[in-house]
Every structure is written in structure tokens, then in C-alpha cells.
Motif scaffolding. Structure first.
Motif, PDB file in Angstrom:
ATOM      1  N   ALA A  24       1.328  -0.992   0.283  1.00  0.00           N
ATOM      2  CA  ALA A  24      -0.168  -0.339   0.046  1.00  0.00           C
ATOM      3  C   ALA A  24       0.829   1.735   0.009  1.00  0.00           C
ATOM      4  N   GLN A  25       0.549   1.971  -0.065  1.00  0.00           N
ATOM      5  CA  GLN A  25       1.216   3.911  -0.532  1.00  0.00           C
ATOM      6  C   GLN A  25       0.115   4.207   0.371  1.00  0.00           C
ATOM      7  N   GLY A  26       0.899   5.336   1.870  1.00  0.00           N
ATOM      8  CA  GLY A  26       1.085   5.755   2.528  1.00  0.00           C
ATOM      9  C   GLY A  26       1.923   7.090   2.812  1.00  0.00           C
ATOM     10  N   SER A  27       1.704   8.074   3.677  1.00  0.00           N
ATOM     11  CA  SER A  27       2.815   9.183   3.426  1.00  0.00           C
ATOM     12  C   SER A  27       2.497  10.275   5.239  1.00  0.00           C
ATOM     13  N   GLU A  74      -3.107   6.290   4.654  1.00  0.00           N
ATOM     14  CA  GLU A  74      -2.971   5.323   4.252  1.00  0.00           C
ATOM     15  C   GLU A  74      -3.640   5.139   2.928  1.00  0.00           C
ATOM     16  N   ASP A  75      -3.652   4.552   1.622  1.00  0.00           N
ATOM     17  CA  ASP A  75      -4.627   4.469   0.572  1.00  0.00           C
ATOM     18  C   ASP A  75      -4.832   2.974   1.233  1.00  0.00           C
ATOM     19  N   LEU A  76      -6.342   2.169   1.950  1.00  0.00           N
ATOM     20  CA  LEU A  76      -6.141   1.116   1.286  1.00  0.00           C
ATOM     21  C   LEU A  76      -7.075   0.649   0.410  1.00  0.00           C
ATOM     22  N   GLY A  77      -7.441   1.171  -0.498  1.00  0.00           N
ATOM     23  CA  GLY A  77      -8.002   1.160  -1.632  1.00  0.00           C
ATOM     24  C   GLY A  77      -9.429   1.202  -1.975  1.00  0.00           C
ATOM     25  N   GLY A  78     -10.298   1.407  -2.869  1.00  0.00           N
ATOM     26  CA  GLY A  78     -11.692   1.362  -3.230  1.00  0.00           C
ATOM     27  C   GLY A  78     -11.809   2.721  -1.928  1.00  0.00           C
ATOM     28  N   GLY A  79     -11.767   3.756  -2.596  1.00  0.00           N
ATOM     29  CA  GLY A  79     -12.050   4.560  -1.813  1.00  0.00           C
ATOM     30  C   GLY A  79     -11.397   5.211  -0.309  1.00  0.00           C
ATOM     31  N   LEU A  80     -10.926   4.115   0.234  1.00  0.00           N
ATOM     32  CA  LEU A  80     -10.824   3.670   1.597  1.00  0.00           C
ATOM     33  C   LEU A  80      -9.268   4.278   2.299  1.00  0.00           C
ATOM     34  N   GLN A  81      -9.025   4.934   2.656  1.00  0.00           N
ATOM     35  CA  GLN A  81      -8.066   5.607   3.595  1.00  0.00           C
ATOM     36  C   GLN A  81      -7.986   5.200   5.456  1.00  0.00           C
ATOM     37  N   VAL A 111      -7.047   7.294  15.256  1.00  0.00           N
ATOM     38  CA  VAL A 111      -6.735   6.550  14.204  1.00  0.00           C
ATOM     39  C   VAL A 111      -7.846   6.975  14.017  1.00  0.00           C
ATOM     40  N   GLY A 112      -8.015   6.351  12.147  1.00  0.00           N
ATOM     41  CA  GLY A 112      -8.659   5.855  12.531  1.00  0.00           C
ATOM     42  C   GLY A 112      -9.330   5.512  10.673  1.00  0.00           C
ATOM     43  N   LEU A 113     -10.392   5.585   9.925  1.00  0.00           N
ATOM     44  CA  LEU A 113     -11.033   5.498   8.649  1.00  0.00           C
ATOM     45  C   LEU A 113     -11.949   6.966   7.924  1.00  0.00           C
ATOM     46  N   THR A 114     -11.738   6.989   6.859  1.00  0.00           N
ATOM     47  CA  THR A 114     -12.272   7.747   5.856  1.00  0.00           C
ATOM     48  C   THR A 114     -12.397   7.353   4.743  1.00  0.00           C
ATOM     49  N   SER A 116     -15.490   7.284   1.200  1.00  0.00           N
ATOM     50  CA  SER A 116     -17.348   7.693   0.727  1.00  0.00           C
ATOM     51  C   SER A 116     -18.387   7.988   1.906  1.00  0.00           C
ATOM     52  N   PHE A 117     -17.774   7.205   2.595  1.00  0.00           N
ATOM     53  CA  PHE A 117     -19.450   7.179   3.599  1.00  0.00           C
ATOM     54  C   PHE A 117     -19.689   8.566   4.609  1.00  0.00           C
ATOM     55  N   GLY A 118     -18.091   9.592   4.992  1.00  0.00           N
ATOM     56  CA  GLY A 118     -17.553   9.843   5.733  1.00  0.00           C
ATOM     57  C   GLY A 118     -16.238   9.862   6.908  1.00  0.00           C
ATOM     58  N   THR A 119     -15.879   9.959   8.176  1.00  0.00           N
ATOM     59  CA  THR A 119     -14.810   9.869   8.971  1.00  0.00           C
ATOM     60  C   THR A 119     -15.218   9.488  10.110  1.00  0.00           C
ATOM     61  N   ILE A 120     -14.199   8.484  10.588  1.00  0.00           N
ATOM     62  CA  ILE A 120     -14.427   7.699  11.731  1.00  0.00           C
ATOM     63  C   ILE A 120     -13.107   8.157  12.991  1.00  0.00           C
ATOM     64  N   LYS A 121     -13.379   8.204  13.494  1.00  0.00           N
ATOM     65  CA  LYS A 121     -11.847   9.213  14.712  1.00  0.00           C
ATOM     66  C   LYS A 121     -12.305   8.009  15.818  1.00  0.00           C
ATOM     67  N   LEU A 122     -10.545   7.461  16.830  1.00  0.00           N
ATOM     68  CA  LEU A 122     -10.819   6.810  17.995  1.00  0.00           C
ATOM     69  C   LEU A 122     -10.224   7.823  18.487  1.00  0.00           C
ATOM     70  N   GLY A 123     -10.070   7.823  19.536  1.00  0.00           N
ATOM     71  CA  GLY A 123      -9.791   8.432  20.413  1.00  0.00           C
ATOM     72  C   GLY A 123      -8.890   9.310  20.923  1.00  0.00           C
ATOM     73  N   GLU A 124      -8.052  10.560  21.763  1.00  0.00           N
ATOM     74  CA  GLU A 124      -8.166  11.719  21.952  1.00  0.00           C
ATOM     75  C   GLU A 124      -8.315  13.167  21.017  1.00  0.00           C
ATOM     76  N   GLN A 125      -9.333  13.869  20.697  1.00  0.00           N
ATOM     77  CA  GLN A 125     -10.139  14.488  19.667  1.00  0.00           C
ATOM     78  C   GLN A 125     -10.864  15.899  20.188  1.00  0.00           C
ATOM     79  N   PHE A 126     -10.630  16.695  19.486  1.00  0.00           N
ATOM     80  CA  PHE A 126     -11.844  17.982  19.956  1.00  0.00           C
ATOM     81  C   PHE A 126     -13.433  17.257  19.008  1.00  0.00           C
ATOM     82  N   SER A 127     -13.810  18.126  19.773  1.00  0.00           N
ATOM     83  CA  SER A 127     -15.040  18.093  19.897  1.00  0.00           C
ATOM     84  C   SER A 127     -16.180  18.720  18.915  1.00  0.00           C
ATOM     85  N   PRO A 128     -17.053  18.234  18.440  1.00  0.00           N
ATOM     86  CA  PRO A 128     -17.832  18.636  17.406  1.00  0.00           C
ATOM     87  C   PRO A 128     -18.415  20.650  17.852  1.00  0.00           C
ATOM     88  N   PHE A 129     -18.918  20.690  18.849  1.00  0.00           N
ATOM     89  CA  PHE A 129     -18.742  21.542  19.736  1.00  0.00           C
ATOM     90  C   PHE A 129     -17.479  22.332  19.519  1.00  0.00           C
TER      91      PHE A 129
END
Length: 357
Positions: A24-27, A74-81, A111-114, A116-129
Motif C-alpha cells: 500500500a501507499q502511505g504518507s 494510507e490508501d486501502l483501496g476502493g476510496g478507503l483510507q 486513529v480512524g478511517l475515511t 465516501s461514507f464519511g470519517t470515523i475517529k477513535l481516541g483523543e480529539q476535538f469535539s464538534p462543539f
């Protein structure tokens, strides 16, 4: 960051042999901000809210936090990263931690996945508020004289940096984009201790942007030392309109803090790119306590940014605060003694340099 130094690589054959993963390709992006300046105020909050006198000091993060971090995908294929972020706040005045919850990567660690469905993140992060309040701020959350001062004055980092969290952000559909976050407290037998949730929605229609968000957090939990320390209910509504190169913003934010103020904050201001190398901005915020209308404050601030290059900026800012009753709006989030103010009128200013990489 737009000016971040980017480092790319291809996963080596030896690594694939050890992991059994497909090629796979990553950056990875290494980025950061280094900000320091001199700050002066006519009043400083002392013990029991008394006036301790003037403050003149070298300060970290005069215009914004000093940080460094890593972002990767990292590009996982099929538009999933697969994606991740690690970000730390630093204090350039003494080399320690600042602008985070005190941990090594106290701003972001997820860490997460992004796709066409959107983006999911797990861990410490800024809130939408927190991100919605930021989006409505005419001074882009300058550490000195902006909406972040009122945020920190009310609830410190609660609702900003969220530990143990999972979030989902939708793709943009017909101009609408939504986000939601949930963070369990992690206490056995007590599901409510430290529980946090937040949601936001944003609508873009050409130069017009409207956003709204809500946050609900309980005290307690395992996250330390700061993120779940203040129990509060937050709501915000903001609107901005771009008359290129002028942007106007207005907002309403409510901080209903357990055992403390029930503050309504009305804000508005502008950002004007007068020249490619010169930016002017200003804002006014009126805060009133719904529990006691005698507690209120008015804060006004203005700033000038001069770009020496795409990465290096000189800045100067001025702020005036007027507090009544028990209201204690301060000057800055970069120095603990300036986060809270004293009764009456006080004036402050700073000048500094900011470099991004």
C-alpha cells in the motif's frame, strides 16, 4: 497545515513480510507552529480576585498555540483510507507542555478511517462543539482577546480536548455536513461519570455559512487531568458571510456550568485581508450570567498580522475588558494568571512572531 513539510514513503518489503499486509501507499506530514511574544496588561488577577497590578512578560502562544504533530494516511483501496493524528502543545518560553491537557500528545491522539461514507475517529480529539465555536470566531481563536478566552474562562479544556472518544463526520450533502462524538467515562458501575457527547451541523451556501452545535458533559471519569473536570451543557449558533476579501461573523454561545455561571456570550467581528501580506481583524463579545444579570462583561480586541513570508508572521494585538459583578473575563489563555480578570476596566496588548512548518 498549508505550509507543512511533507514526508512520504512506500512501505518496505521487509515490513510487509513481518506484518503480512498487502502492498500500500502511505504518507506522513510533520507540522508545527512556534509562537512567542511580549505581553503587557494593566491589571492582573491576584488571590481572591484582587488586582495584583501590571504584568509584562515573555509569553508562549501570543497569537495561537505552539504545537507540533504528525498526521498520516494510507490508501486501502476502493476510496478507503486509514488516517491518524498525534499532536502536542508546547511552551516555547520554558520548553514544557502548554495548550493541551498536560500529556505528551495532549491535543490529539487518534486513529480512524475515511471514505465516501464519511470519517470515523477513535481516541483523543476535538469535539464538534469546540470546532463550531472556533468556526464562528472572527479572530480564529487567537490566544489573546478572542472566543477561546471566554471558552477557557468558563470550562477550561472540557469539551475541547476529549479523551476516550469516538466520532463520526458525514460527507457534505446538498451543502450540509454533520458530526457527532461520544466519550464514555470508563468508570466501572457508573456509566454517567465522565460521559461526554457532542453534535454539530454546518450548512454552506456560497459565501454564507451557518453552523450549530451542542455539548453535554458530566464530571468524573478516567480522563486526566483536565478534559472531564467541569460539568457543563454548551450550545452555539454561528453565521459568517464572505465579501472577499472581507469576512463577517456573528455568534451566540451558552455555557451552563454546574455550580457556577450560566453564561450567554454574544459575539461578532471581521477579518479583512487588506493586502496579500497584511491581515486586519477584530471582534466584540458581550457575556451575561443568566443566573444573575449583575454579572456581565464586555471584551473587545483587534489584531494586525504582517506576513514576512508564507510561514512567518509578525503580529500585534490590543484588548479591552470591562467586568461587572462577579464576572471575571480575562485576557489570554497562554498565561494562567491572565485567563481570569478583575472588576472594572483593564487594557492589554502584545506583539510577537509566529512561524509554521
Amino acid at each position: 497545515m498549508k505550509s507543512a513539510r511533507r514526508v512520504g514513503w512506500t512501505i518496505a518489503a521487509a515490513t510487509m513480510a513481518l506484518s503480512g499486509a498487502a502492498h500500500a501507499q502511505g504518507s506522513v506530514t510533520l507540522y508545527g507552529i512556534v509562537d512567542a511574544g511580549f505581553q503587557i496588561t494593566s491589571k492582573t488577577a491576584g488571590p481572591n480576585g484582587t488586582n495584583a497590578g501590571r504584568t509584562f512578560a515573555l509569553t508562549d502562544g501570543g497569537a495561537g498555540p505552539s504545537v507540533f504533530g504528525l498526521q498520516g494516511r494510507e490508501d486501502l483501496g476502493g476510496g478507503l483510507q486509514a488516517i491518524f493524528a498525534l499532536e502536542s502543545g508546547i511552551d516555547v518560553a520554558n520548553g514544557g507542555f502548554n495548550n493541551s491537557n498536560g500529556n505528551l500528545f495532549g491535543r490529539q491522539a487518534w486513529v480512524g478511517l475515511t471514505g465516501s461514507f464519511g470519517t470515523i475517529k477513535l481516541g483523543e480529539q476535538f469535539s464538534p462543539f469546540f470546532l463550531s465555536v472556533f468556526a464562528s470566531d472572527p479572530r480564529t481563536f487567537s490566544s489573546f482577546g478572542s472566543g477561546i478566552v471566554l471558552y477557557g474562562n468558563n470550562v477550561f479544556l472540557t469539551g475541547a480536548v476529549n479523551a476516550n472518544a469516538i466520532s463520526y463526520s458525514s460527507p457534505t450533502i446538498a451543502g450540509f455536513q454533520g458530526s457527532a462524538l461520544f466519550a464514555p467515562g470508563g468508570i466501572a458501575g457508573d456509566f454517567q461519570a465522565g460521559r461526554q457527547w457532542a453534535a454539530s451541523i454546518q450548512y454552506d451556501y456560497g459565501p454564507l455559512t451557518i453552523n450549530a452545535a451542542i455539548y453535554d458533559g458530566n464530571a468524573g471519569g478516567q480522563a486526566t487531568p483536565v478534559p472531564t473536570g467541569v460539568e457543563f451543557l454548551g450550545r452555539t449558533l454561528g453565521v459568517s458571510y464572505r465579501f472577499s476579501p472581507l469576512t463577517l461573523k456573528a455568534s451566540f454561545t451558552s455555557y451552563k456550568v454546574a455550580g457556577s455561571f450560566n453564561d450567554d456570550v454574544f459575539g461578532g467581528g471581521f477579518d479583512y485581508a487588506a493586502l496579500p501580506s497584511l491581515d486586519l481583524n477584530g471582534g466584540v463579545w458581550y457575556t451575561t450570567d443568566r443566573n444573575n444579570s449583575n454579572n456581565h462583561s464586555l471584551m473587545g480586541a483587534a489584531g494586525v498580522n504582517y506576513l514576512l513570508s508564507k510561514r512567518t508572521t509578525l503580529y500585534t494585538q490590543i484588548e479591552v475588558v470591562n467586568n461587572h459583578g462577579a464576572m471575571n473575563t480575562g485576557f489570554s489563555v497562554s498565561m494562567p494568571q491572565l485567563l481570569f480578570g478583575v472588576p472594572g476596566t483593564a487594557v492589554g496588548a502584545n506583539v510577537g512572531i509566529r512561524h509554521t512548518f
